[in-house]
Design a protein around this motif. Structure first.
Motif, short mmCIF file in Angstrom:
data_model
loop_
_atom_site.label_atom_id
_atom_site.label_comp_id
_atom_site.label_asym_id
_atom_site.label_seq_id
_atom_site.Cartn_x
_atom_site.Cartn_y
_atom_site.Cartn_z
N MET A 1 0.85 -1.16 0.00
CA MET A 1 0.00 0.00 0.00
C MET A 1 0.90 1.24 0.00
N LYS A 2 0.74 2.08 -0.99
CA LYS A 2 1.54 3.29 -1.13
C LYS A 2 0.91 4.43 -0.32
N ILE A 3 1.76 5.19 0.32
CA ILE A 3 1.32 6.37 1.08
C ILE A 3 1.36 7.57 0.15
N LYS A 4 0.27 8.33 0.10
CA LYS A 4 0.16 9.46 -0.82
C LYS A 4 0.04 10.80 -0.11
N VAL A 5 0.77 10.98 0.96
CA VAL A 5 0.73 12.24 1.70
C VAL A 5 1.24 13.38 0.82
N PHE A 6 2.34 13.15 0.10
CA PHE A 6 2.90 14.20 -0.74
C PHE A 6 1.88 14.67 -1.78
N GLU A 7 1.24 13.72 -2.44
CA GLU A 7 0.26 14.06 -3.47
C GLU A 7 -0.91 14.86 -2.89
N ALA A 8 -1.41 14.44 -1.73
CA ALA A 8 -2.52 15.13 -1.08
C ALA A 8 -2.11 16.53 -0.64
N ARG A 9 -0.90 16.66 -0.14
CA ARG A 9 -0.40 17.95 0.32
C ARG A 9 -0.21 18.91 -0.86
N GLU A 10 0.40 18.42 -1.93
CA GLU A 10 0.63 19.24 -3.11
C GLU A 10 -0.69 19.67 -3.76
N LYS A 11 -1.66 18.77 -3.78
CA LYS A 11 -2.98 19.06 -4.35
C LYS A 11 -3.62 20.26 -3.66
N ARG A 12 -3.32 20.42 -2.37
CA ARG A 12 -3.92 21.50 -1.58
C ARG A 12 -3.00 22.72 -1.46
N GLY A 13 -1.82 22.63 -2.05
CA GLY A 13 -0.89 23.76 -2.00
C GLY A 13 -0.32 24.02 -0.61
N VAL A 14 -0.14 22.95 0.16
CA VAL A 14 0.38 23.06 1.52
C VAL A 14 1.85 22.63 1.52
N SER A 15 2.71 23.45 2.06
CA SER A 15 4.13 23.10 2.13
C SER A 15 4.37 22.07 3.24
N GLY A 16 5.51 21.43 3.17
CA GLY A 16 5.89 20.49 4.23
C GLY A 16 6.01 21.18 5.57
N ARG A 17 6.55 22.39 5.56
CA ARG A 17 6.69 23.16 6.80
C ARG A 17 5.31 23.52 7.38
N GLU A 18 4.38 23.89 6.52
CA GLU A 18 3.03 24.22 6.98
C GLU A 18 2.33 22.97 7.53
N LEU A 19 2.49 21.85 6.85
CA LEU A 19 1.89 20.60 7.35
C LEU A 19 2.49 20.24 8.70
N SER A 20 3.77 20.46 8.85
CA SER A 20 4.42 20.23 10.13
C SER A 20 3.80 21.10 11.22
N ARG A 21 3.61 22.38 10.91
CA ARG A 21 3.02 23.30 11.88
C ARG A 21 1.61 22.86 12.26
N ARG A 22 0.83 22.45 11.27
CA ARG A 22 -0.57 22.06 11.52
C ARG A 22 -0.69 20.77 12.31
N THR A 23 0.26 19.86 12.13
CA THR A 23 0.15 18.55 12.77
C THR A 23 0.96 18.41 14.05
N GLY A 24 1.99 19.25 14.20
CA GLY A 24 2.89 19.09 15.34
C GLY A 24 3.96 18.05 15.07
N LEU A 25 3.98 17.48 13.87
CA LEU A 25 5.02 16.52 13.50
C LEU A 25 6.22 17.28 12.95
N ALA A 26 7.40 16.77 13.17
CA ALA A 26 8.61 17.41 12.66
C ALA A 26 8.63 17.37 11.13
#
Length: 68
Positions: A1-26
């Motif tokens: 099973m492939k993880i598609k976090v990158f695709e979902a994040r890019e589709k919404r125009g959210v940067s990795g840094r912003e996703l980190s801020r929103r989730t609390g994950l590094a």
């Protein structure tokens, strides 16, 4: 099973840094999940789905093909 976090994040125009801020994950954790260097916990995937305003199913690509 492939993880598609990158695709979902890019589709919404959210940067990795912003996703980190929103989730609390590094940022490194987000990168490792996206590059499949680590297996995320269900809790992490729930945080990511919530931060991207989607459901967990969109974050995975099942190998099974849909039947018509």
């Amino acid at each position: 099973m492939k993880i598609k976090v990158f695709e979902a994040r890019e589709k919404r125009g959210v940067s990795g840094r912003e996703l980190s801020r929103r989730t609390g994950l590094a940022v490194g954790t987000i990168n490792n999940i996206e590059n499949e260097k680590t297996s995320p916990t269900m809790h992490s995937m729930e945080k990511i789905a919530q931060a991207l305003d989607t459901n967990i199913e969109e974050l995975y690509d099942s190998a099974r093909k849909k039947r018509d």
